[in-house]
Scaffold this active site. Sequence first.
Site, short mmCIF file in Angstrom:
data_model
loop_
_atom_site.label_atom_id
_atom_site.label_comp_id
_atom_site.label_asym_id
_atom_site.label_seq_id
_atom_site.Cartn_x
_atom_site.Cartn_y
_atom_site.Cartn_z
CE LYS A 122 -55.09 105.31 4.61
NZ LYS A 122 -54.08 106.17 3.97
CD GLU A 192 -57.79 107.41 6.94
OE1 GLU A 192 -58.40 106.84 6.03
OE2 GLU A 192 -57.34 106.83 7.94
CG HIS A 196 -51.39 108.24 10.83
ND1 HIS A 196 -51.70 107.25 11.74
CD2 HIS A 196 -52.19 108.03 9.77
CE1 HIS A 196 -52.65 106.47 11.23
NE2 HIS A 196 -52.96 106.93 10.04
#
Lengths: 330, 330
Positions: A122, A192, A196
């Site tokens: 990603k 993950e 962000h």
Amino acid sequence: MQQSMRLAVLGAGGLGRAAVKIISQKKSLSLAAICDSKGYAYNPAGLDLEELSELQAGQSVADVSKDGKLSSDPINEIIQIGSSHIDGIFIALPNLPNAFMADTLKRFIDAGFECAFTDALKRTSAMEMLLKLSQELKQVKSTYITGAGASPGLLTAAAVIAAQSYISIDKVDIWWGVGISNWQEYKATVREDIGHLDGYDINCANAMSDAQVEELLERRDGKLELRNMEHADDVLLELAQVVDSRDKVSVGGIIDTRNAKKPVSTTMTLTGKTFDGKTSSHRFILGDDTSMAANVVGPALGYLKRARWLKDNGLYGIYGSTEFMPMMVA
Amino acid sequence: MQQSMRLAVLGAGGLGRAAVKIISQKKSLSLAAICDSKGYAYNPAGLDLEELSELQAGQSVADVSKDGKLSSDPINEIIQIGSSHIDGIFIALPNLPNAFMADTLKRFIDAGFECAFTDALKRTSAMEMLLKLSQELKQVKSTYITGAGASPGLLTAAAVIAAQSYISIDKVDIWWGVGISNWQEYKATVREDIGHLDGYDINCANAMSDAQVEELLERRDGKLELRNMEHADDVLLELAQVVDSRDKVSVGGIIDTRNAKKPVSTTMTLTGKTFDGKTSSHRFILGDDTSMAANVVGPALGYLKRARWLKDNGLYGIYGSTEFMPMMVA
């Protein structure tokens, strides 16, 4: 390549477990090997997928497969199997830290392991490290398609298709919705995503305990809304020349960790100018009843078949999911 | 291949004229040759595209280009130019009768013309004839991507991408809207569409005079609604193994011949079953402000660049637009 394509899956988290279930429904695929952080399972005649389908989050394949073994270096065990027994490798590793994917591929290259690879990578920075290995990968006659999940992957490829109608592209906007009923099934993915959020990064998210993740989710009613994520859709669309600057690609979305229903429909919107001076947008919208696992692992296996096809036709190196069509897997 | 890709366009109808305009906006493309039924124009240094952009329906390139010449066999004139002066050929011929496209390609093969080709072919039966030439085309080291327009093309490729999320595909439904302000700009296309109406076929549509077409359009308020059209999306999706039977693909739509605004949004809907037992649909929706010309010719040129790439990498033969990604053309 054999009649059935013999796969290895690196990683047995949410994506790895979904891969087991999908492979069990595909006549033309068999699973020769799978590993996680604690162990691996290998059977040259194909692993028992019914058995492996019972694998739960937190369990190791070494515990549930009759062909399973504990190991201090499970990836090395896969490398030792040798490329004459494996036709394709889906790297479904959580990719923490950032260099993990590139480091893992480097181990296969250094061992002279000749194969086809895909990932569901990603982050942009992780993909940039990986792409640097393309020349080395060519030396060992291997082919790797990166960013072969949903975003990047399915949605990024749709952007390349959509871009064909336009003379120039103004922006590509990917806005996803993911609903999962139990975040513990996708621990790495959720971390993950937390990485962000404003005020977090991938390292601090990775260092959080399950209790800390629970607490953060509790404060946000189970939902994480993410904007301007570092997603490798940008580098892939720049490489494919869809955009002249990766700033024109934005990725964000909402994940609901308490509800399997998607909070919004996942949509890729590409806006551009046509030769006859119009500005318009094409959209690619995923069905709300398709899970993240279906949209990530399905494409990854389709691209793995394409990577094998490219290798069998003498085209080696690392390519993006934006450069070739995935193939259907029977 | 040269710095700039030197193209030939066969046909100067609506699509050929749009190709001239799109090529004039692409730095990496030049137009070396173009022909229509009455003549051709050729300049090894590149034709004057400003001049050719003035071409009107009914005019021949032989009349408007300073490099133009009348000819009783314009396609032969292009063949005589030789493949050392042309990197790619977009066949934008109206394809009437059915065997015209295959016959045309056969002429290039027989002359040993080594090149990259794309088309915007629509009918299944015409594509089936063409596909039979794949082995012969390999002999002359040429590569051809067929069905490289919008449908088949852009929308069919989107179906292959969409299919990756599913274990099995129930149906692919393409429903297009086209708005053109003046049907006389697209005489061949409109006749092809009439050929799909109940009680008509392609031969009788082709035999209709302009006045008869006018009269038919008048009776239908300028609109044609077409269902279950014979469109090669079906054979392409069968070849790509997206569907196990071409009956699962349906193509239809509405063309308004009196209004540039689309009567409906062009949409590809793919419905399938996921590995976890859900039935769902992905959709790809074209922006209403993109014209048929943008959605057909843009992809055809993107696929032509891919066809050239395949040829340069030693991959010859005929492929569907469902098998490879189109490439961006700068």
